[in-house]
Design a protein around this motif. Structure first.
Motif, PDB file in Angstrom:
ATOM      1  N   TRP A 263       0.851  -1.187   0.000  1.00 43.13           N
ATOM      2  CA  TRP A 263       0.000   0.000   0.000  1.00 43.13           C
ATOM      3  C   TRP A 263       0.887   1.238   0.000  1.00 43.13           C
ATOM      4  N   GLY A 264       0.538   2.190  -0.847  1.00 42.61           N
ATOM      5  CA  GLY A 264       1.329   3.404  -0.950  1.00 42.61           C
ATOM      6  C   GLY A 264       2.428   3.343  -1.985  1.00 42.61           C
ATOM      7  N   SER A 265       2.669   2.161  -2.579  1.00 43.02           N
ATOM      8  CA  SER A 265       3.683   2.039  -3.625  1.00 43.02           C
ATOM      9  C   SER A 265       3.070   2.445  -4.964  1.00 43.02           C
ATOM     10  N   PRO A 266       3.896   2.705  -5.987  1.00 37.74           N
ATOM     11  CA  PRO A 266       3.347   3.181  -7.271  1.00 37.74           C
ATOM     12  C   PRO A 266       2.337   2.243  -7.915  1.00 37.74           C
ATOM     13  N   ASP A 267       2.485   0.932  -7.723  1.00 37.07           N
ATOM     14  CA  ASP A 267       1.569  -0.009  -8.368  1.00 37.07           C
ATOM     15  C   ASP A 267       0.323  -0.326  -7.547  1.00 37.07           C
ATOM     16  N   ALA A 268       0.238   0.210  -6.343  1.00 35.33           N
ATOM     17  CA  ALA A 268      -0.901  -0.110  -5.481  1.00 35.33           C
ATOM     18  C   ALA A 268      -2.245   0.315  -6.074  1.00 35.33           C
ATOM     19  N   PRO A 269      -2.388   1.510  -6.686  1.00 33.85           N
ATOM     20  CA  PRO A 269      -3.691   1.861  -7.260  1.00 33.85           C
ATOM     21  C   PRO A 269      -4.133   0.896  -8.359  1.00 33.85           C
ATOM     22  N   ALA A 270      -3.193   0.460  -9.200  1.00 28.25           N
ATOM     23  CA  ALA A 270      -3.554  -0.491 -10.254  1.00 28.25           C
ATOM     24  C   ALA A 270      -4.003  -1.817  -9.661  1.00 28.25           C
ATOM     25  N   ALA A 271      -3.327  -2.275  -8.606  1.00 28.63           N
ATOM     26  CA  ALA A 271      -3.714  -3.528  -7.964  1.00 28.63           C
ATOM     27  C   ALA A 271      -5.096  -3.404  -7.324  1.00 28.63           C
ATOM     28  N   GLU A 272      -5.397  -2.258  -6.752  1.00 26.72           N
ATOM     29  CA  GLU A 272      -6.706  -2.050  -6.136  1.00 26.72           C
ATOM     30  C   GLU A 272      -7.817  -2.083  -7.182  1.00 26.72           C
ATOM     31  N   LEU A 273      -7.580  -1.434  -8.301  1.00 29.68           N
ATOM     32  CA  LEU A 273      -8.583  -1.446  -9.371  1.00 29.68           C
ATOM     33  C   LEU A 273      -8.731  -2.843  -9.969  1.00 29.68           C
ATOM     34  N   LEU A 274      -7.621  -3.520 -10.177  1.00 30.31           N
ATOM     35  CA  LEU A 274      -7.656  -4.870 -10.739  1.00 30.31           C
ATOM     36  C   LEU A 274      -8.456  -5.811  -9.846  1.00 30.31           C
ATOM     37  N   GLU A 300     -21.687 -16.596  -1.337  1.00 32.94           N
ATOM     38  CA  GLU A 300     -20.999 -15.592  -0.530  1.00 32.94           C
ATOM     39  C   GLU A 300     -19.495 -15.569  -0.792  1.00 32.94           C
ATOM     40  N   SER A 301     -19.028 -16.383  -1.714  1.00 33.83           N
ATOM     41  CA  SER A 301     -17.586 -16.484  -1.936  1.00 33.83           C
ATOM     42  C   SER A 301     -17.203 -15.896  -3.287  1.00 33.83           C
ATOM     43  N   GLY A 302     -15.986 -16.160  -3.696  1.00 31.47           N
ATOM     44  CA  GLY A 302     -15.510 -15.649  -4.975  1.00 31.47           C
ATOM     45  C   GLY A 302     -15.011 -14.232  -4.898  1.00 31.47           C
ATOM     46  N   PHE A 303     -14.418 -13.833  -3.771  1.00 26.34           N
ATOM     47  CA  PHE A 303     -13.969 -12.456  -3.662  1.00 26.34           C
ATOM     48  C   PHE A 303     -12.453 -12.387  -3.781  1.00 26.34           C
ATOM     49  N   MET A 304     -11.971 -11.181  -4.034  1.00 26.88           N
ATOM     50  CA  MET A 304     -10.547 -10.918  -4.085  1.00 26.88           C
ATOM     51  C   MET A 304     -10.324  -9.485  -3.623  1.00 26.88           C
ATOM     52  N   ALA A 305      -9.243  -9.253  -2.893  1.00 27.81           N
ATOM     53  CA  ALA A 305      -8.942  -7.899  -2.417  1.00 27.81           C
ATOM     54  C   ALA A 305      -7.445  -7.757  -2.227  1.00 27.81           C
ATOM     55  N   ALA A 306      -6.951  -6.544  -2.453  1.00 24.92           N
ATOM     56  CA  ALA A 306      -5.557  -6.234  -2.181  1.00 24.92           C
ATOM     57  C   ALA A 306      -5.429  -5.819  -0.725  1.00 24.92           C
ATOM     58  N   TRP A 307      -4.613  -6.539   0.026  1.00 27.11           N
ATOM     59  CA  TRP A 307      -4.389  -6.182   1.423  1.00 27.11           C
ATOM     60  C   TRP A 307      -3.538  -4.920   1.493  1.00 27.11           C
ATOM     61  N   GLY A 308      -3.676  -4.195   2.599  1.00 28.55           N
ATOM     62  CA  GLY A 308      -3.045  -2.883   2.695  1.00 28.55           C
ATOM     63  C   GLY A 308      -1.773  -2.839   3.508  1.00 28.55           C
ATOM     64  N   LEU A 309      -0.941  -3.872   3.461  1.00 26.00           N
ATOM     65  CA  LEU A 309       0.322  -3.831   4.182  1.00 26.00           C
ATOM     66  C   LEU A 309       1.223  -2.776   3.559  1.00 26.00           C
ATOM     67  N   MET A 310       1.878  -1.965   4.388  1.00 25.94           N
ATOM     68  CA  MET A 310       2.429  -0.708   3.901  1.00 25.94           C
ATOM     69  C   MET A 310       3.934  -0.708   3.637  1.00 25.94           C
ATOM     70  N   HIS A 311       4.701  -1.562   4.286  1.00 25.24           N
ATOM     71  CA  HIS A 311       6.141  -1.342   4.274  1.00 25.24           C
ATOM     72  C   HIS A 311       6.941  -2.379   3.492  1.00 25.24           C
ATOM     73  N   TYR A 312       6.330  -3.492   3.160  1.00 28.19           N
ATOM     74  CA  TYR A 312       6.984  -4.525   2.344  1.00 28.19           C
ATOM     75  C   TYR A 312       5.929  -5.037   1.371  1.00 28.19           C
ATOM     76  N   PRO A 313       6.330  -5.839   0.375  1.00 31.24           N
ATOM     77  CA  PRO A 313       5.324  -6.380  -0.536  1.00 31.24           C
ATOM     78  C   PRO A 313       4.137  -6.971   0.216  1.00 31.24           C
ATOM     79  N   SER A 314       2.956  -6.672  -0.278  1.00 33.18           N
ATOM     80  CA  SER A 314       1.729  -7.081   0.391  1.00 33.18           C
ATOM     81  C   SER A 314       1.164  -8.329  -0.274  1.00 33.18           C
ATOM     82  N   MET A 315      -0.134  -8.555  -0.112  1.00 37.92           N
ATOM     83  CA  MET A 315      -0.772  -9.761  -0.633  1.00 37.92           C
ATOM     84  C   MET A 315      -2.078  -9.409  -1.330  1.00 37.92           C
TER      85      MET A 315
END
Length: 441
Positions: A263-274, A300-315
């Protein structure tokens, strides 16, 4: 820089002891939200002391030099305040309350008192250790699938990495720690130069700065706060992983993980939209494919989300529950087919527009209350060193192109960047084994 991204003024200052003060006046409500972000979370915990940051979330309400145990809540509620709480994640711990604006001084005094003179005793430590143990039983150990996130971070990060353990921590390590260990942890991280104080509401910025200096200014800075030492991680895990757990759960359930941008890295907005296009809501690709069209997964399943870990690669996390009679592997294969399709064919412009609209609507809902606005400013000030970065939120989303998303999808949804964690009911697993033995005979 769109004014509509954050339309309120922001005033920032730094006390001589290093405390960062962020004030955002809003005279439309007679309230003041007081939020304190400490730059300490589970990632700061050294080996053998996992769970310290979360335990301090509780300990900080156990009294200080001038405030008795439980009195923080009582004083805030007595003056008409509410939303008194705290939370911990891998990156930070925050404490917050909302009070009538005329009671701002009380809230600041309370926060300064426990920052500078926490009343930590063996009795309060033992009491809150028991509280945390009970919380672990209720949220992790005694509920179906409760440990999935703890297991997943252990798979996603190498042993010893700051993100490789859960925030709830280890009960054995908490039990073995002494009062001196906890006092040292507080003395190290709960300091003015490791915190951001944010006040939002019907307040005067100069008055807030004056009160912050009065109550926090006398507290000594630490000067140097230890930071985790983590080796750089590659963009991908390096190989796929599949782990199956057989437990007392009502039905099979699958958790899926890809390494993604922080979160906060240059590619984070693209990952959030994806991930919004692929996994959010009934209009998402995963829901349409797994639930509506192929009828492989529970509704109720079939979801995906970008986790917001801020200081190292997230998930990038996902979850699916197979329909009755459907093998988990069939759902996993279909899930990855949706991911692969996004790599091969990219997204459609209308999908990107819909995702932008959804996230933008979320953003404005998030900013609607003073307490949420204060927390958001604390997050941006802590992560970027400048609360003004909050104004870039929508502009960064708007700047993402289909090519950006295609690149991030290709880097994320690779065969060597997958973890599959499958839960099977114990009875179901036994039945499957019996059927296999009968077939072999």
């Amino acid at each position: 820089m769109p004014h509509t991204a954050f339309r309120w003024p922001i005033h920032q200052s730094v006390l001589p002891n290093g405390l960062r003060v962020v004030v955002s006046p809003d005279p439309s409500v007679p309230l003041a939200a007081v939020n304190l972000w400490y730059d300490v979370g589970a990632r700061h915990e050294p080996p053998g002391k996992h769970g310290f940051a979360h335990l301090f979330e509780h300990l900080m309400f156990e009294g200080s030099a001038h405030v008795a145990k439980g009195e923080h809540f009582a004083l805030i509620q007595a003056c008409g305040g509410d939303a008194i709480n705290a939370s911990t994640n891998p990156d930070r711990t925050n404490y917050y309350q909302t009070v009538p604006s005329g009671q701002l001084e009380l809230a600041l005094w309370l926060e300064a008192d426990r920052m500078g003179s926490l009343g930590l005793t063996q009795e309060t430590l033992d009491n809150q250790r028991d509280v945390v143990k009970n919380e672990r039983r209720q949220r992790y150990d005694n509920v179906p699938y409760g440990r999935w996130s703890e297991v997943m971070v252990g798979l996603a990060y190498p042993e010893g990495h700051p993100y490789a353990h859960s925030t709830i921590g280890s009960m054995a390590e908490l039990d073995s720690a002494s009062l001196a260990d906890f006092t040292a942890f507080h003395d190290t991280y709960y300091a003015p130069d490791n915190a951001v104080l944010t006040v939002v509401g019907d307040v005067d910025p100069e008055r807030v700065a004056e009160l912050a200096e009065r109550y926090f200014g006398r507290l000594e800075p630490r000067g140097s706060v230890p930071q985790p030492d983590a080796k750089p991680l590659p963009r991908q895990f390096g190989s796929p992983q599949r782990v199956t757990l057989t437990e007392d759960v009502p039905m099979p359930r699958i958790y899926l993980c890809h390494r993604g941008p922080a979160w906060g890295s240059p590619d984070a907005p693209a990952a959030e939209l994806l991930t919004t296009v692929l996994g959010r809501g009934r209009g998402s690709r995963l829901y349409r494919t797994l639930v509506s069209e192929r009828r492989l997964a529970q509704a109720e399943s079939g979801f995906m989300a970008a986790w917001g870990l801020m200081h190292y690669p997230s998930m990038v996390m996902g979850a699916c529950a197979p329909r009755v009679g459907i093998e988990p592997d069939a759902v996993v294969d279909a899930y990855f087919e949706v991911c692969d399709d996004a790599v091969r064919g990219g997204l459609e412009p209308e999908e990107l527009d819909r995702a932008r609209a959804m996230i933008t609507a979320d953003w404005f809902r998030e900013l609607a209350t003073v307490n949420s606005r204060a927390d958001t400013l604390g997050q941006y000030a802590t992560r970027f060193g400048d609360a003004e970065a909050v104004r870039n939120r929508i502009a960064l989303l708007d700047a993402v192109t289909l090519d950006d998303i295609a690149r991030v999808a290709a880097e994320t949804f690779r065969d060597d960047n997958r973890i599959v964690l499958t839960y099977l009911p114990a009875a179901s697993a036994a039945g499957t084994a019996d059927e296999a033995e009968e077939s072999a005979a």
